[in-house]
Write a protein that holds these residues in place. Sequence first.
Motif, PDB file in Angstrom:
ATOM      1  N   ILE A 173       0.892  -1.287  -0.013  1.00  0.00           N
ATOM      2  CA  ILE A 173      -0.060  -0.060  -0.164  1.00  0.00           C
ATOM      3  C   ILE A 173       0.864   1.118   0.124  1.00  0.00           C
ATOM      4  N   ILE A 174       0.487   2.231  -0.977  1.00  0.00           N
ATOM      5  CA  ILE A 174       1.178   3.448  -0.774  1.00  0.00           C
ATOM      6  C   ILE A 174       0.154   4.542  -0.852  1.00  0.00           C
ATOM      7  N   SER A 175       0.216   5.723   0.052  1.00  0.00           N
ATOM      8  CA  SER A 175      -0.831   6.753  -0.151  1.00  0.00           C
ATOM      9  C   SER A 175      -0.518   7.614  -1.220  1.00  0.00           C
ATOM     10  N   ALA A 176      -1.632   8.354  -1.520  1.00  0.00           N
ATOM     11  CA  ALA A 176      -1.570   9.340  -2.806  1.00  0.00           C
ATOM     12  C   ALA A 176      -0.304  10.181  -2.706  1.00  0.00           C
ATOM     13  N   GLU A 177      -0.286  11.000  -1.562  1.00  0.00           N
ATOM     14  CA  GLU A 177       0.722  11.894  -1.233  1.00  0.00           C
ATOM     15  C   GLU A 177       2.305  11.135  -1.361  1.00  0.00           C
ATOM     16  N   LEU A 196       0.593   5.121 -10.036  1.00  0.00           N
ATOM     17  CA  LEU A 196      -0.041   6.400  -9.446  1.00  0.00           C
ATOM     18  C   LEU A 196      -1.398   6.669  -9.322  1.00  0.00           C
ATOM     19  N   ARG A 197      -2.023   5.964 -10.282  1.00  0.00           N
ATOM     20  CA  ARG A 197      -3.456   6.006 -10.493  1.00  0.00           C
ATOM     21  C   ARG A 197      -4.169   5.107  -9.579  1.00  0.00           C
ATOM     22  N   GLY A 198      -3.557   4.064  -9.121  1.00  0.00           N
ATOM     23  CA  GLY A 198      -3.702   2.968  -8.113  1.00  0.00           C
ATOM     24  C   GLY A 198      -4.111   3.583  -6.899  1.00  0.00           C
ATOM     25  N   SER A 199      -3.353   4.810  -6.662  1.00  0.00           N
ATOM     26  CA  SER A 199      -3.253   5.323  -5.360  1.00  0.00           C
ATOM     27  C   SER A 199      -4.285   6.325  -5.250  1.00  0.00           C
ATOM     28  N   PHE A 244     -12.234   8.912 -23.688  1.00  0.00           N
ATOM     29  CA  PHE A 244     -11.836   7.873 -22.815  1.00  0.00           C
ATOM     30  C   PHE A 244     -11.955   8.294 -21.465  1.00  0.00           C
ATOM     31  N   GLU A 245     -11.833   7.395 -20.404  1.00  0.00           N
ATOM     32  CA  GLU A 245     -12.138   7.618 -18.976  1.00  0.00           C
ATOM     33  C   GLU A 245     -10.564   7.102 -18.608  1.00  0.00           C
ATOM     34  N   VAL A 246      -9.985   7.780 -17.343  1.00  0.00           N
ATOM     35  CA  VAL A 246      -9.075   7.466 -16.710  1.00  0.00           C
ATOM     36  C   VAL A 246      -9.523   6.475 -15.515  1.00  0.00           C
ATOM     37  N   PRO A 247      -9.181   5.480 -15.368  1.00  0.00           N
ATOM     38  CA  PRO A 247      -9.456   4.772 -14.412  1.00  0.00           C
ATOM     39  C   PRO A 247      -8.741   5.001 -13.075  1.00  0.00           C
ATOM     40  N   ILE A 248      -9.198   5.190 -11.949  1.00  0.00           N
ATOM     41  CA  ILE A 248      -8.462   5.431 -10.590  1.00  0.00           C
ATOM     42  C   ILE A 248      -8.915   4.525  -9.584  1.00  0.00           C
ATOM     43  N   GLY A 249      -7.831   4.136  -8.826  1.00  0.00           N
ATOM     44  CA  GLY A 249      -8.023   3.229  -8.053  1.00  0.00           C
ATOM     45  C   GLY A 249      -8.424   4.026  -6.508  1.00  0.00           C
ATOM     46  N   LYS A 250      -8.412   3.145  -5.538  1.00  0.00           N
ATOM     47  CA  LYS A 250      -8.584   3.904  -4.041  1.00  0.00           C
ATOM     48  C   LYS A 250      -7.584   3.846  -2.834  1.00  0.00           C
ATOM     49  N   ASN A 251      -7.307   2.352  -3.080  1.00  0.00           N
ATOM     50  CA  ASN A 251      -6.360   1.902  -1.722  1.00  0.00           C
ATOM     51  C   ASN A 251      -4.908   2.038  -1.797  1.00  0.00           C
ATOM     52  N   GLY A 252      -4.757   2.062  -3.227  1.00  0.00           N
ATOM     53  CA  GLY A 252      -3.208   2.135  -3.438  1.00  0.00           C
ATOM     54  C   GLY A 252      -2.462   0.885  -3.498  1.00  0.00           C
ATOM     55  N   ASP A 253      -3.100  -0.332  -3.358  1.00  0.00           N
ATOM     56  CA  ASP A 253      -2.458  -1.848  -3.195  1.00  0.00           C
ATOM     57  C   ASP A 253      -2.473  -2.432  -4.499  1.00  0.00           C
ATOM     58  N   VAL A 254      -1.650  -3.463  -4.514  1.00  0.00           N
ATOM     59  CA  VAL A 254      -1.381  -4.224  -5.770  1.00  0.00           C
ATOM     60  C   VAL A 254      -2.538  -4.484  -6.536  1.00  0.00           C
ATOM     61  N   TYR A 255      -3.922  -4.947  -5.818  1.00  0.00           N
ATOM     62  CA  TYR A 255      -5.055  -5.078  -6.440  1.00  0.00           C
ATOM     63  C   TYR A 255      -5.658  -4.031  -7.033  1.00  0.00           C
ATOM     64  N   ASP A 256      -5.411  -2.790  -6.486  1.00  0.00           N
ATOM     65  CA  ASP A 256      -6.071  -1.559  -7.070  1.00  0.00           C
ATOM     66  C   ASP A 256      -5.237  -1.223  -8.359  1.00  0.00           C
ATOM     67  N   ARG A 257      -3.935  -1.219  -8.443  1.00  0.00           N
ATOM     68  CA  ARG A 257      -3.192  -1.164  -9.578  1.00  0.00           C
ATOM     69  C   ARG A 257      -3.489  -2.249 -10.454  1.00  0.00           C
ATOM     70  N   TYR A 258      -3.956  -3.320 -10.216  1.00  0.00           N
ATOM     71  CA  TYR A 258      -4.376  -4.375 -11.310  1.00  0.00           C
ATOM     72  C   TYR A 258      -5.504  -3.964 -11.714  1.00  0.00           C
ATOM     73  N   LEU A 259      -6.478  -3.593 -10.976  1.00  0.00           N
ATOM     74  CA  LEU A 259      -7.741  -3.077 -11.502  1.00  0.00           C
ATOM     75  C   LEU A 259      -7.624  -1.895 -12.652  1.00  0.00           C
ATOM     76  N   CYS A 260      -6.853  -0.904 -12.010  1.00  0.00           N
ATOM     77  CA  CYS A 260      -6.704   0.267 -12.801  1.00  0.00           C
ATOM     78  C   CYS A 260      -6.241  -0.243 -14.635  1.00  0.00           C
ATOM     79  N   ARG A 261      -5.267  -1.073 -14.383  1.00  0.00           N
ATOM     80  CA  ARG A 261      -4.615  -1.649 -15.671  1.00  0.00           C
ATOM     81  C   ARG A 261      -5.724  -2.345 -16.386  1.00  0.00           C
ATOM     82  N   MET A 262      -6.453  -3.181 -15.738  1.00  0.00           N
ATOM     83  CA  MET A 262      -7.483  -3.895 -16.595  1.00  0.00           C
ATOM     84  C   MET A 262      -8.515  -3.018 -17.242  1.00  0.00           C
ATOM     85  N   GLU A 263      -8.755  -2.134 -16.365  1.00  0.00           N
ATOM     86  CA  GLU A 263      -9.751  -0.950 -16.959  1.00  0.00           C
ATOM     87  C   GLU A 263      -8.967  -0.238 -18.251  1.00  0.00           C
ATOM     88  N   GLU A 264      -7.860  -0.097 -18.186  1.00  0.00           N
ATOM     89  CA  GLU A 264      -7.263   0.603 -19.169  1.00  0.00           C
ATOM     90  C   GLU A 264      -7.374  -0.236 -20.365  1.00  0.00           C
TER      91      GLU A 264
END
Lengths: 180, 397
Positions: B209-213, B225-228, B248-268
């Motif tokens: 997990i990594i926070s946005a800041e 970055l967008r996963g965070s 097109f839309e830019v998918p954005i994650g919430k938690n900043g963990d590996v799963y959110d980064r994965y979800l972002c790329r799948m939506e991309e």
Amino acid sequence: MEPPKIAETLKGEFADDVIAVKEFRAQTGVTLKKDNILQIARRLHDAPEFKFDLLKDLCGVDYKKIKNPRFEVVYNLYSITHRHSLRLNVQVSDKESIQSVVSVWKTADWHERECFDMYGIVFDGHPDLRRILMPEDWDGYPMRKDYPTAGPEDDPGAEWGGFREVLKKAEDFKKFGWYK
Amino acid sequence: MDETKELKTKEMVLNMGPQHPSTHGVLRLRLEVSGETIVKCTPFVGYLHRGTEKLAEGMTYLQSIPLMDRLDYISSMTNDVGYCIAVERLFDIDPPLRAKYIRTMVSEMSRISSHLLWLATHALDIGAMTVFLYAFRERERLLELFEMLCGARLTVTYPRIGGVRNDVSQEFIDTLYQFTEEFPSKIEEYETLINVNRIWLKRTVGVGIISAEEAINYGLSGAALRGSGVDYDIRKHFPYDAYDLVRFEVPIGKNGDVYDRYLCRMEELRQSNSIVKQCIEALPTGPIMSSDSPKYTLPPKDKVLNNMESLIHHFTLITKGPMTAPQGEVYVATEVPKGELGFYIISDGTGKPYRMRIRSPSFIHVAALPRLCEGGFIADVVANIGSIDVVLGECDR
């Protein structure tokens, strides 16, 4: 805020440090003296009206025989919140060190190491300044303009020092060889 | 009290790489571990350093394009496009609309193929073997399309300064359109395999997990970055080519963990597919190479083969570069599959760049790896390397 206006504000606040403001292709660059770079970086990062939260890139440039002081360290800044960007060109002379900005942007860590590796610019206050892309025992700084791409300039046919050493080592090891 | 003292483990050093299959190339990590927990992680890079920046200083602007292929060899198209856009900005060239659409189209194809390779290897690292086979099936189709377009599968060298090398054929367009029609169902296939897979979720949710800041402070870009939860996409912030003409839309994650980064790329993947489709539908007719500034752009190929002056022009432009060039410096970034690829070019008015700096996303992502790994388990290192999506060819330049 528009980049030229930011440069103007910066000039007002740090009048002694700003040398020039350049504009090219709608990009603004501010040439600075190196002494207060950490303060300026801190101000640009923290002030709510600037808020340059992203250090996009940090790199060195060698202006041998073109400019004096010889080196420039270039900071490309961007603010994700305000969507404005600014470039800082900080002049550093040969055998001079510059303050590290790792305490402001953590991403500067490896950029500064690379800058040191390629140009030999020393960053004061860097947590772990050592070579990054080149081997630890490498001689010289490859991106400097006086470092040849292939062989010394006066003798283009000759190999560069590192390779000569490898050849010599290979020659020395031949005495252990069992084949004729 | 004495019993717990005896049970204390000793910290040990574990060397991972540079020949480890999960490090995606030649990345070496020095891990200091206490039991299974990582106390300190130190990455070592530079095994693939070829001195691209130094080489580019001695080459003309056009000669450098093949060098850019070899940076991120998974998606060489986006590197070339990024480089050409940077040089076009320096020379103030505006490519024709058709070239812009073609470049957007092939960039997105490249993004899909890069993300497919990422998905395949990332899943393989974590233990889902099947996805690898499925993803490579579609990637192969895209590589064949690249071959149809320009004759090369990986190192394409297709874009040129001021346009593209050759026009697209009708057969290419038809095959690509067929692909875009079928691809969304394939994405669903991958997702049914892993999206709710219990093992996958255990290995990815809440890991790294990594926070946005912090992510911004570490300079992360792209899906990492967008996963965070940071809305930063260069295609939206600094639109280039035809990105301001497609939706097109830019998918954005919430938690900043590996799963959110994965979800972002799948939506991309879905968004890129939609962009390719829109580009095919809106592809205008017209020239594919800018003719406003013949000083910097190549003449059309049929003229080169039939006209002496054009041949000389072509030859001198490639071997010697333009006689004069504008003096100045630009930093131009483009969104490549890995993140933000920036080119900082200083021109001193000659035919060669005085300094060309490549800001590669992988370099910065590897630098952030200790932050993601420290405090986690050894097994999570592999998940973290996969989730930041690095290519060491680009990292070491």
